[in-house]
Design a protein around this motif. Structure first.
Motif, PDB file in Angstrom:
ATOM      1  N   GLU A   1      30.414  37.676  25.565  1.00 63.78           N
ATOM      2  CA  GLU A   1      29.170  38.395  26.106  1.00 63.78           C
ATOM      3  C   GLU A   1      29.792  38.668  28.496  1.00 63.78           C
ATOM      4  N   LYS A   2      31.164  37.926  28.016  1.00 64.97           N
ATOM      5  CA  LYS A   2      30.856  37.584  29.449  1.00 64.97           C
ATOM      6  C   LYS A   2      31.595  39.144  30.220  1.00 64.97           C
ATOM      7  N   HIS A   3      32.411  39.070  31.051  1.00 62.29           N
ATOM      8  CA  HIS A   3      32.722  40.810  31.305  1.00 62.29           C
ATOM      9  C   HIS A   3      33.421  40.585  32.834  1.00 62.29           C
ATOM     10  N   LYS A   4      34.493  41.052  33.083  1.00 61.62           N
ATOM     11  CA  LYS A   4      34.881  41.164  34.373  1.00 61.62           C
ATOM     12  C   LYS A   4      36.098  39.820  34.125  1.00 61.62           C
ATOM     13  N   LEU A   5      36.508  39.459  32.856  1.00 60.35           N
ATOM     14  CA  LEU A   5      37.338  38.197  33.075  1.00 60.35           C
ATOM     15  C   LEU A   5      38.019  37.521  33.811  1.00 60.35           C
ATOM     16  N   PRO A   6      38.564  36.835  34.353  1.00 59.69           N
ATOM     17  CA  PRO A   6      39.991  36.227  35.348  1.00 59.69           C
ATOM     18  C   PRO A   6      40.602  35.774  33.983  1.00 59.69           C
ATOM     19  N   ILE A   7      42.125  35.799  34.434  1.00 59.70           N
ATOM     20  CA  ILE A   7      42.876  35.711  33.507  1.00 59.70           C
ATOM     21  C   ILE A   7      44.301  35.139  33.652  1.00 59.70           C
TER      22      ILE A   7
ATOM     23  N   CYS B   1      48.374  30.848  37.096  1.00 60.72           N
ATOM     24  CA  CYS B   1      48.251  31.184  38.211  1.00 60.72           C
ATOM     25  C   CYS B   1      47.220  32.291  38.112  1.00 60.72           C
ATOM     26  N   VAL B   2      45.730  32.002  38.068  1.00 57.42           N
ATOM     27  CA  VAL B   2      44.492  32.778  37.793  1.00 57.42           C
ATOM     28  C   VAL B   2      44.848  34.347  38.799  1.00 57.42           C
ATOM     29  N   PHE B   3      44.338  35.396  38.414  1.00 58.49           N
ATOM     30  CA  PHE B   3      43.748  36.725  39.170  1.00 58.49           C
ATOM     31  C   PHE B   3      42.550  36.980  38.591  1.00 58.49           C
ATOM     32  N   PHE B   4      41.298  37.190  39.273  1.00 57.56           N
ATOM     33  CA  PHE B   4      40.090  37.430  38.829  1.00 57.56           C
ATOM     34  C   PHE B   4      39.785  39.010  39.436  1.00 57.56           C
ATOM     35  N   PRO B   5      38.901  39.559  38.544  1.00 56.93           N
ATOM     36  CA  PRO B   5      38.733  40.934  39.153  1.00 56.93           C
ATOM     37  C   PRO B   5      37.285  41.178  39.254  1.00 56.93           C
ATOM     38  N   LEU B   6      36.937  41.836  40.929  1.00 56.37           N
ATOM     39  CA  LEU B   6      36.414  42.123  41.115  1.00 56.37           C
ATOM     40  C   LEU B   6      35.038  43.043  40.732  1.00 56.37           C
ATOM     41  N   LEU B   7      35.810  44.265  39.409  1.00 53.18           N
ATOM     42  CA  LEU B   7      35.015  44.627  39.034  1.00 53.18           C
ATOM     43  C   LEU B   7      35.608  44.855  37.696  1.00 53.18           C
ATOM     44  N   SER B   8      35.552  46.149  37.251  1.00 56.61           N
ATOM     45  CA  SER B   8      35.764  46.334  35.993  1.00 56.61           C
ATOM     46  C   SER B   8      37.056  46.242  35.746  1.00 56.61           C
TER      47      SER B   8
ATOM     48  N   CYS C   1      34.244  31.279  37.704  1.00 62.83           N
ATOM     49  CA  CYS C   1      34.765  31.801  37.030  1.00 62.83           C
ATOM     50  C   CYS C   1      36.009  31.313  36.597  1.00 62.83           C
ATOM     51  N   ALA C   2      37.160  31.975  37.582  1.00 63.15           N
ATOM     52  CA  ALA C   2      38.035  31.801  37.872  1.00 63.15           C
ATOM     53  C   ALA C   2      38.186  30.309  38.109  1.00 63.15           C
TER      54      ALA C   2
ATOM     55  N   VAL D   1      39.605  45.507  42.424  1.00 64.08           N
ATOM     56  CA  VAL D   1      40.848  44.751  43.804  1.00 64.08           C
ATOM     57  C   VAL D   1      40.733  43.320  42.349  1.00 64.08           C
ATOM     58  N   TRP D   2      42.027  43.111  42.634  1.00 66.14           N
ATOM     59  CA  TRP D   2      42.536  41.878  42.023  1.00 66.14           C
ATOM     60  C   TRP D   2      42.684  40.583  42.655  1.00 66.14           C
ATOM     61  N   VAL D   3      41.942  39.125  42.785  1.00 63.87           N
ATOM     62  CA  VAL D   3      42.935  38.252  43.950  1.00 63.87           C
ATOM     63  C   VAL D   3      43.047  37.372  42.983  1.00 63.87           C
ATOM     64  N   GLY D   4      44.060  36.660  44.279  1.00 64.61           N
ATOM     65  CA  GLY D   4      44.614  35.027  43.498  1.00 64.61           C
ATOM     66  C   GLY D   4      44.056  33.841  42.980  1.00 64.61           C
ATOM     67  N   LEU D   5      43.553  33.276  42.466  1.00 69.20           N
ATOM     68  CA  LEU D   5      42.655  32.395  43.273  1.00 69.20           C
ATOM     69  C   LEU D   5      43.006  31.058  43.936  1.00 69.20           C
TER      70      LEU D   5
END
Length: 182
Positions: A89-95, A105-112, A161-162, A119-123
């Motif tokens: 059920e989680k969308h906009k998953l960090p990876i 090395c985790v990046f998370f999206p701010l939108l789909s 989440c990230a 925009v992708w942000v490095g935790l």
């Protein structure tokens, strides 16, 4: 080349003449943030990293996908790991792009992730987060302050989440190391 940022503004003046333009880019712990830039009818990426800013003639999702492959995985697998942890059920998953010396090395999206405005942000790059009216200001580990035109609460949710995925990835890596040492 005149490129207008959509979701990001830099405190101070940006001189496009000082920005490097590259055909490709691979994410590492030196990468802080990747934002889309539209020039004409083409989508580029502006990468904020340890060395400054770089314009890449590729979409942000392309850089994410290629970086996963370069690090020995792929984007689909990185999303699957996140889905296994967060649930379907989680969308906009960090990876997790990679593990470097046992650290994810985790990046998370701010939108789909498929949105051209994402925009992708490095935790690892964020040292402070502040609410600025309807936006979010982040301080990067090199001291640069960026204003993201994203809701503060949504940003914080993605950040948490990230952080959880980072903790999970670190724990999984420790389990693997312990299994190998027995």
């Amino acid at each position: 080349m005149s490129i207008n940022p959509q979701h990001l503004s830099f405190k101070g003046e940006i001189k496009m003449g000082n920005v490097n333009i590259a055909d490709s880019y691979h994410i590492s712990f030196n990468t802080y943030l990747i934002e889309p830039l539209i020039h004409g009818d083409k989508l580029y990426s502006r990468v904020y990293d340890k060395s400054g800013e770089i314009i890449v003639s590729r979409k942000p999702i392309y850089i994410i996908r290629k970086s996963c492959v370069l690090m020995g995985s792929n984007y689909k697998t990185a999303r699957s790991v996140s889905k296994r942890f967060f649930g379907d059920e989680k969308h906009k998953l960090p990876i997790i792009i990679s593990h470097d010396y046992g650290m994810p090395c985790v990046f998370f999206p701010l939108l789909s992730p498929t949105s051209p405005n994402n925009v992708w942000v490095g935790l690892h790059a964020i040292i402070n987060i502040r609410r600025i009216k309807d936006s979010t200001e982040i301080t990067l580990k090199d001291g640069r302050e960026l204003i993201l035109n994203f809701n503060y609460s949504s940003f914080c949710t993605q950040y948490v989440c990230a952080t959880m995925l980072h903790k999970f990835g670190t724990h999984q890596r420790l389990i693997l190391q312990n299994d190998l040492s027995v």
